[in-house]
Every structure is written in structure tokens, then in C-alpha cells.
Design a protein around this motif. Structure first.
Motif, PDB file in Angstrom:
ATOM      1  N   TYR A  76      -6.520  -0.502  -8.092  1.00 59.76           N
ATOM      2  CA  TYR A  76      -7.321   0.711  -8.254  1.00 59.76           C
ATOM      3  C   TYR A  76      -6.908   1.467  -9.516  1.00 59.76           C
ATOM      4  N   LEU A  77      -5.606   1.608  -9.720  1.00 58.70           N
ATOM      5  CA  LEU A  77      -5.111   2.360 -10.871  1.00 58.70           C
ATOM      6  C   LEU A  77      -5.434   1.654 -12.187  1.00 58.70           C
ATOM      7  N   VAL A  78      -5.303   0.334 -12.206  1.00 62.67           N
ATOM      8  CA  VAL A  78      -5.651  -0.418 -13.415  1.00 62.67           C
ATOM      9  C   VAL A  78      -7.124  -0.206 -13.757  1.00 62.67           C
ATOM     10  N   ASP A  79      -7.962  -0.156 -12.724  1.00 64.00           N
ATOM     11  CA  ASP A  79      -9.401   0.028 -12.943  1.00 64.00           C
ATOM     12  C   ASP A  79      -9.750   1.443 -13.394  1.00 64.00           C
ATOM     13  N   HIS A  80      -8.849   2.410 -13.164  1.00 68.41           N
ATOM     14  CA  HIS A  80      -9.142   3.816 -13.483  1.00 68.41           C
ATOM     15  C   HIS A  80      -8.239   4.379 -14.574  1.00 68.41           C
ATOM     16  N   ILE A  81      -7.589   3.504 -15.312  1.00 67.92           N
ATOM     17  CA  ILE A  81      -6.604   3.981 -16.278  1.00 67.92           C
ATOM     18  C   ILE A  81      -7.187   4.245 -17.663  1.00 67.92           C
ATOM     19  N   ARG A 114       1.688 -11.321 -13.688  1.00 67.49           N
ATOM     20  CA  ARG A 114       0.988 -11.924 -12.547  1.00 67.49           C
ATOM     21  C   ARG A 114      -0.017 -10.945 -11.951  1.00 67.49           C
ATOM     22  N   TRP A 115      -1.239 -11.437 -11.722  1.00 66.18           N
ATOM     23  CA  TRP A 115      -2.285 -10.619 -11.113  1.00 66.18           C
ATOM     24  C   TRP A 115      -2.466 -10.947  -9.635  1.00 66.18           C
ATOM     25  N   ASP A 116      -1.962 -12.083  -9.197  1.00 61.26           N
ATOM     26  CA  ASP A 116      -2.271 -12.522  -7.833  1.00 61.26           C
ATOM     27  C   ASP A 116      -1.451 -11.815  -6.757  1.00 61.26           C
ATOM     28  N   ASP A 117      -0.431 -11.033  -7.182  1.00 60.37           N
ATOM     29  CA  ASP A 117       0.394 -10.368  -6.165  1.00 60.37           C
ATOM     30  C   ASP A 117       0.284  -8.840  -6.218  1.00 60.37           C
ATOM     31  N   ILE A 118      -0.716  -8.301  -6.914  1.00 57.48           N
ATOM     32  CA  ILE A 118      -0.823  -6.844  -6.997  1.00 57.48           C
ATOM     33  C   ILE A 118      -1.494  -6.308  -5.739  1.00 57.48           C
ATOM     34  N   ASP A 119      -1.097  -5.103  -5.351  1.00 62.56           N
ATOM     35  CA  ASP A 119      -1.669  -4.488  -4.152  1.00 62.56           C
ATOM     36  C   ASP A 119      -2.926  -3.701  -4.513  1.00 62.56           C
ATOM     37  N   ASP A 120      -3.560  -3.144  -3.487  1.00 67.90           N
ATOM     38  CA  ASP A 120      -4.822  -2.426  -3.701  1.00 67.90           C
ATOM     39  C   ASP A 120      -4.639  -1.201  -4.586  1.00 67.90           C
TER      40      ASP A 120
END
Length: 458
Positions: free
Chosen positions: A349-354, A339-345
Motif C-alpha cells: 500500500y505504501l509503495v503504491d502511495h509514495i 524481493r517483492w514476493d515477501d512484502i506485506d499488504d
């Protein structure tokens, strides 16, 4: 160290070494030679898997690690732990007791890397969705396997998911938390307690395109023994409030075999043990593997539970962690990993910088930078192999005939080191027994020959 250099954690203590050559025999990448009776590690072949470290009966292979006192250079000293550390201790020792001892040793913060499992799952799913032509996808979780692919199977690098290591993301996450609290960046030190020599190598190898996130790495065996000594030697009361279990079932099991593949989409396989991984990659390189979507490859038997820097039996560790995971089901329920709709900021951020850039090959079997000269050397290599007996006895100081031929072509050995060829040359009068003895002494050391009871004249 140059940008292309690789730091290696494994070192030979020549004072302890008695020249048994077991290290050369077990090395999966043929990275060890015997010279003057002592092992010589070819750095371009070594993947720091630790097989030699574990096989040495004299403890002559050592692991270079950071001095523990380095942590005191920082005001906030963060211990980053894999779940494997808790699995080293009997189940009667609660997590809060271990944490308490780590804090008394000097750390100010303790954080379990398994908390980051969902970040990796989401990033992996997104990468696979956007890169369907690269199947099967290979996890980059294990640094020894990644190094193996870079050096021995560079043609398979396009299948590797180019992600930062779990501990790097954990360090980035915790650093962000402290920065948000107003702690200056230069006062934060993050240190990984590793069960793995390859992780030490990975942390110490500079990446010119990435900001350094980890400040150091500490041998798990060292930490375990210090903590266990304190626990056994003191009757200390427990903290008044037990620490709640914050690590979910998935986070606990992440460092064990099938920790990733269980939640991968499609057909997935989990393979552990460096010999098994090597064989599977060979089959994959030869296009004998098909219809697989995801591969979880781990260098050690039972994955990180079998790391060479652990202290406890790996099967007991696995049992303890599976019991902990069972207890975690209710204490820290598992979120829907897709699920992507319940992830926090922070997670977003970490997914975008991994992700990393393109992982570059570091081939060990490169005969020459110039293609023309490489082809000439390849032809010479083929001819040399035709002369060698193919028995892979190791008496030449190379682990097998193929390795000796490569060494000869690269100028690291001479063909006359082969004892079978020596015998033929002695019989033909092309070499004296004295010459043969001199060559053997260069490989095995004069002391070894002087102590031999066999009379070469017989």
C-alpha cells in the motif's frame, strides 16, 4: 499562505544581532542581505539549510517550531523519530530508557522512521526501472537539497525521484495502524522530531494536492535536552522487559551518508555538505557529469547526523549509530531489499502511495515573468557587472558583486552602494562624503558608522 508560498523556519532576532554579517558570508544561495545593519533573508532564495543558524556567534538566527504542548490536542500522540535521536545519547543509555522518557513527557506512541527504509528502496527501484532516460536519478530524501534544486537548478528537476518524505510515509503507516485499531482519525496526532530546519519548512509548506499527514514537527535539540535532563536528574529503574531491537541495520544507517546509495543499483555516489552538493550540481548542470545512475545528496556534513538542530558531535553520533547497526544484524536481520514476493499488504500500500506529482521549480533568479523584459534586464545586468570591481567584499550589503548586480536590476539595491564606485564618484565630484555616508548608513546602520573610529576626511 498562498499555494505558491514557502514557509521558512529561520528567523532573525534583531535584538540579539550585532551586524557581524557572518550569516551573509556563509549562505550558499546568496539569500541574505544587510540592511540598516541587520540581516534580511530573501525568502525566494532561502533553502533553510541552517548554515546561517550555525554560523551566528550571537544566536540571533532562531528556528521557529511548534509549541510542544500542541501534542496534547490529540488522544494518540505519536513521536516519529529518526535514528539520529538515539545517536545523540551515550551508548550506555538504552533505547527503552529514551522511549520511556518520551512517553512520560506526553507521547503515547513512539515509532522509528527507519522502519520505512524498504518501502523507499522498493519504490525507488520501481521508479528507476520505469524511467531509464532520466539518469542520473537524484534522491529527494533531503528537503534542503530538493529546495536548492527547485530554486537554483530547476533544469535538473526531471532527474529528481518525486517521492514523499520518509517521515510522511512513516506517519501514514502508523496512522493506518491506529485506524485499524478503531482510533478516530481526528484523535491521532503525528509529530516528527527533526534534526533539520529544512524539514520544519517542508512540513509547514502547504501542498494543495496532498492531504496533510503530519500534525507537527519538533526541534530535536529541544527533545534531547529535555530527555537528557530527566535521565541525568533521576535514578529511575528501567522497564522490567528491555525493548527488542526492531530496527534493522539498514534502517539505523538510513539517515547517514551513503544510507541510500549503498543499496542503489548501478554506479551511485553519496555527497554530503551543502557546498559540495552545490558544486556537484553545477557540474551536472554543465554536463560535466556522466555515467552515474543514482545520486544521494544531503545538505549537512555526515548527513542528518550533522543537522543544525542536533546536540551531539556528528562524528560521535555516526560512531554510535554504526555500533547500533552492527548489533542490529542479528537482532533484526536485514530482508532482501529487492524481493517483492515477501512484502506485506502495508508495504505494498505504501509503495503504491509514495509517489508525488511533478515537482515544480521555484527559481530564485527570475528577472521577470515577461521574456522580453527579462532579456532587457539581463543585458543591464551584464553592463552593471562590467562596472563592479569583482572583489566580492560584501560592503555593499550584498554577498558578492553578482548578487549586487541582480539586486540593482530587481530594484532591491542601488549601484552607488558599492564603496569602490562611491570612491570614484567622490573623486570626480559626483558625490559628497555626506552622500556616501548616508548610503553606508542605510546598509550598515547609523549606529555602526557613529561608532567607527575612521575619519572619512583623512
Amino acid at each position: 499562505m498562498s499555494n505558491n508560498a514557502i514557509h521558512h523556519a529561520l528567523r532573525v532576532d534583531e535584538e540579539k544581532c550585532r551586524g557581524c554579517c557572518r550569516c551573509m558570508s556563509v549562505c550558499p544561495t546568496d539569500a541574505i542581505r544587510i540592511r540598516n545593519g541587520k540581516p534580511l533573508i530573501f525568502q525566494n532564495r532561502c533553502i533553510d539549510c541552517g548554515k546561517c543558524y550555525r554560523a551566528c556567534p550571537e544566536s540571533a538566527i532562531r528556528v521557529e517550531q511548534d509549541d510542544f504542548n500542541e501534542i496534547f490536542k490529540y488522544t494518540r500522540r505519536v513521536a516519529l523519530l529518526p535514528s539520529i535521536l538515539k545517536g545523540q545519547f551515550p551508548e550506555t543509555i538504552p533505547k527503552q530508557r529514551i522511549y520511556s522518557e518520551l512517553l512520560e513527557m506526553g507521547f503515547t506512541d513512539v515509532f522509528e522512521v527507519g522502519m520505512m527504509w524498504r518501502v523507499f528502496h522498493l519504490a525507488t527501484a520501481r521508479f528507476i526501472k520505469n524511467n531509464q532516460v532520466k539518469k542520473p536519478f537524484i534522491s529527494s530524501f533531503c528537503p534542503a537539497v530538493l529546495r536548492l534544486i527547485q530554486t537554483r537548478f530547476p533544469s535538473l528537476l526531471d532527474h529528481v525521484i518525486p517521492m514523499k518524505a520518509p517521515v510522511d510515509i512513516a506517519a501514514l503507516f502508523y496512522r493506518r495502524q491506529l485506524l485499524a485499531q478503531g482510533v478516530p482519525d481526528d484523535e491521532i496526532g503525528t509529530f516528527y522530531v527533526t534534526p533539520c530546519a529544512a524539514k520544519i519548512s517542508a512540513v509547514k509548506t502547504p501542498n494543495p494536492h496532498e492531504r496533510k499527514i503530519l500534525n507537527g514537527v519538533i526541534n530535536m535539540d529541544y527533545i534531547y535536552n529535555r530527555v537528557w535532563k530527566r535521565i541525568r536528574g533521576e535514578e529511575k529503574s528501567m522497564p522490567p522487559e528491555p525493548l527488542a531491537e526492531t530496527l534493522c541495520e539498514k534502517g539505523v544507517l538510513w539517515f547517514l551518508t551513503a544510507g541510500e546509495s549503498e543499496y542503489a543499483r548501478g554506479r551511485s555516489l553519496a555527497i554530503d555538505g551543502i557546498a559540495n552538493v552545490f558544486e556537484f550540481l553545477e557540474n551536472m548542470e554543465n554536463e560535466e557529469i556522466s555515467d552515474i545512475d543514482f545520486l544521494e545528496l544531503r545538505s549537512c556534513d555526515q548527513s542528518c547526523a550533522g543537522g543544525v538542530l542536533t546536540s551531539c558531535n556528528r562524528f560521535l553520533t555516526v560512531e554510535r549509530l554504526r555500533n547500533r547497526a552492527e548489533r542490529s544484524k542479528n537482532a533484526a536481520p536485514l530482508k532482501d531489499p529487492d524481493r517483492w514476493d515477501d512484502i506485506d499488504d502495508d508495504t505494498e500500500y505504501l509503495v503504491d502511495h509514495i509517489m508525488l506529482g511533478k515537482i515544480k521549480p521555484k527559481p530564485a533568479m527570475k528577472l521577470d515573468e515577461d521574456m522580453g523584459r527579462a532579456m532587457v534586464k539581463m543585458e543591464r545586468l551584464r553592463k552593471i557587472l562590467a562596472f563592479l570591481p569583482g572583489v566580492d567584499c560584501g560592503l555593499c550589503g550584498s554577498p558578492n558583486c553578482q548578487a549586487l548586480a541582480e539586486d540593482v536590476v530587481n530594484g532591491d539595491a542601488v549601484l552607488r552602494q558599492c564603496v569602490f564606485l562611491q570612491k570614484k564618484q567622490v573623486e570626480r565630484g559626483q558625490m559628497t562624503l555626506t552622500d556616501a555616508g548616508t548610503i553606508l548608513a542605510d546598509v550598515w546602520g547609523q549606529n555602526r558608522l557613529d561608532g567607527a573610529s575612521i575619519d572619512l576626511e583623512e
